[in-house]
Design an enzyme around this catalytic site. Structure first.
Site, PDB file in Angstrom:
ATOM      1  N   THR A 164       0.822  -1.207   0.000  1.00  0.00           N
ATOM      2  CA  THR A 164       0.000   0.000   0.000  1.00  0.00           C
ATOM      3  C   THR A 164       0.861   1.265   0.000  1.00  0.00           C
ATOM      4  O   THR A 164       1.731   1.423   0.852  1.00  0.00           O
ATOM      5  CB  THR A 164      -0.935   0.009   1.230  1.00  0.00           C
ATOM      6  OG1 THR A 164      -1.585  -1.249   1.335  1.00  0.00           O
ATOM      7  CG2 THR A 164      -1.978   1.105   1.093  1.00  0.00           C
ATOM      8  N   HIS A 189       2.598  -5.430  -4.404  1.00  0.00           N
ATOM      9  CA  HIS A 189       1.287  -6.066  -4.358  1.00  0.00           C
ATOM     10  C   HIS A 189       0.347  -5.304  -5.287  1.00  0.00           C
ATOM     11  O   HIS A 189       0.017  -4.140  -5.025  1.00  0.00           O
ATOM     12  CB  HIS A 189       0.714  -6.046  -2.938  1.00  0.00           C
ATOM     13  CG  HIS A 189       1.543  -6.817  -1.958  1.00  0.00           C
ATOM     14  ND1 HIS A 189       1.483  -6.601  -0.604  1.00  0.00           N
ATOM     15  CD2 HIS A 189       2.454  -7.813  -2.139  1.00  0.00           C
ATOM     16  CE1 HIS A 189       2.315  -7.434   0.017  1.00  0.00           C
ATOM     17  NE2 HIS A 189       2.921  -8.172  -0.898  1.00  0.00           N
ATOM     18  N   MET A 283       1.087  -2.453   3.947  1.00  0.00           N
ATOM     19  CA  MET A 283       0.342  -3.028   5.055  1.00  0.00           C
ATOM     20  C   MET A 283       0.793  -4.464   5.288  1.00  0.00           C
ATOM     21  O   MET A 283       1.117  -5.187   4.346  1.00  0.00           O
ATOM     22  CB  MET A 283      -1.148  -2.999   4.707  1.00  0.00           C
ATOM     23  CG  MET A 283      -2.068  -3.646   5.717  1.00  0.00           C
ATOM     24  SD  MET A 283      -3.775  -3.544   5.142  1.00  0.00           S
ATOM     25  CE  MET A 283      -3.675  -4.447   3.600  1.00  0.00           C
ATOM     26  N   ASP A 286       4.574  -8.811   4.883  1.00  0.00           N
ATOM     27  CA  ASP A 286       5.234  -9.498   3.774  1.00  0.00           C
ATOM     28  C   ASP A 286       6.574  -8.838   3.476  1.00  0.00           C
ATOM     29  O   ASP A 286       6.669  -7.615   3.379  1.00  0.00           O
ATOM     30  CB  ASP A 286       4.337  -9.465   2.534  1.00  0.00           C
ATOM     31  CG  ASP A 286       4.931 -10.250   1.375  1.00  0.00           C
ATOM     32  OD1 ASP A 286       5.606 -11.260   1.634  1.00  0.00           O
ATOM     33  OD2 ASP A 286       4.717  -9.850   0.219  1.00  0.00           O
TER      34      ASP A 286
END
Length: 343
Positions: A164, A189, A283, A286
């Protein structure tokens, strides 16, 4: 309670989003606006914490409204529109302007899929509510003009992970890298439709060549490889070359592509001592364990600091593990990478 204002011209979508968000015990939908002008007045009256914003609306489109909002009253925005699936460039523009995240409008009433959508939307709104938007760019800055004369180590590799807020953080870093910089591999992501548009957009801004990574693609100096949405990116040896390997094995940390998968592949191939790794805004956690594995195997590692992160989740997790040797402001990341890669 997170106070949410829904901005959408469809009464049906307003009703559905309100029902989904009201299910969360920590959320309250304080109003629904049918166009940006109504939204502007309701923002003044209701002081919401998060805005959900459609792209296509009467009187003023969502992008124009977002530009005005980020200029006059910056606040967390999650873009929700049918255009987020086909209109990847528009969505990327919204992130560039200052939206924290995006999600497509729900397109199914199948119970299990709607349940998954409910969890996703609520999660994105929670993340937006806690996001740091003070440093969000109002518009894309002009591409930096990096130096071209620096000599770099020929075998050097750079690995970057983000989530994010990462599309713009990545832009801030890679647009400052010179044309002859060592190869960079990136896992962000991002959904399948968007990774190609993101790579094309970065390629138009960077001195280096930017690609959506392809299976078997040779990794070369002066090139950047971005993991495709929906596929893990691994780095493999192929004789004397390094190549991109794509995989559709199950998600890791609920993500595919996953940063941990890319980082761990570098360790597995014995490439850690020639790698410099950076974990940016995002967020969750990972990439944190993967960054620790890289550091323990001999890589130089860093994570973005809290003040410049949109969401200080992944970098914080890495710092808490002791995975990051350095904690960097976003503006300092490119110079740090350049210094690590010099001969």
């Amino acid at each position: 309670m997170i106070k949410i204002l829904i901005v959408d011209d469809s009464p049906l979508i307003q009703s559905l989003l309100k029902e989904i968000l009201s299910q969360a015990p920590d959320m309250q939908v304080v109003g629904c606006a049918s166009d940006p002008y109504q939204a502007r007045e309701m923002i003044k009256q209701l002081n919401p914490d998060v805005l959900t914003l459609d792209v296509e609306m009467p009187k003023m489109d969502g992008i124009s409204f977002l530009k005005n909002l980020m200029r006059l009253r910056p606040m967390p925005v999650v873009m929700i529109s049918t255009l987020t699936q086909q209109g990847a460039p528009i969505t990327l523009e919204a992130l560039e302007i200052g939206a924290v995240d995006f999600v497509a409008k729900p397109t199914t009433n199948v119970a299990n899929e709607l349940h998954a959508y409910t969890e996703l939307l609520q999660q994105k709104v929670r993340t937006a509510a806690s996001a740091n938007i003070r440093r969000r760019p109002v518009a894309a800055s002009a591409p930096a003009k990096p130096q071209q004369e620096i000599e770099f180590r020929l075998s050097h590799l750079v690995a970057i992970g983000a989530s994010t807020g990462g599309t713009e953080a990545i832009r801030e870093v890679i647009t400052r890298l010179p044309k002859n910089f060592p190869p960079v591999v990136i896992t962000q992501h991002i959904p399948p439709v968007f990774s190609n548009s993101f790579a094309q957009r970065m390629n138009s801004l960077c001195a280096m060549q930017v690609h959506e990574a392809e299976d078997g693609q040779v990794i070369k100096i002066g090139n950047i490889y971005i993991a495709p949405g929906g596929e893990h990116l691994l780095i493999k040896r192929d004789g004397g070359k390094l190549v991109c390997k794509l995989s559709q094995t199950p998600p890791v940390n609920r993500h595919r592509p996953a940063v941990d998968v890319m980082f761990d592949s570098i360790v597995d191939q014995g490439l850690a001592k020639r790698t410099c790794a950076l974990l940016l805004t995002g967020m969750g956690a990972d990439g944190a364990k993967g960054l620790l594995n890289l550091r323990e195997a001999g890589s130089v590692t860093a994570a973005q600091d809290q003040a410049s992160s949109v969401v200080w989740g992944m970098p914080k997790a890495a710092i808490d593990l002791g995975a990051a040797q350095a904690t960097l402001a976003l503006n300092d990341c490119a110079a740090w990478l350049v210094n690590q890669a010099k001969k």
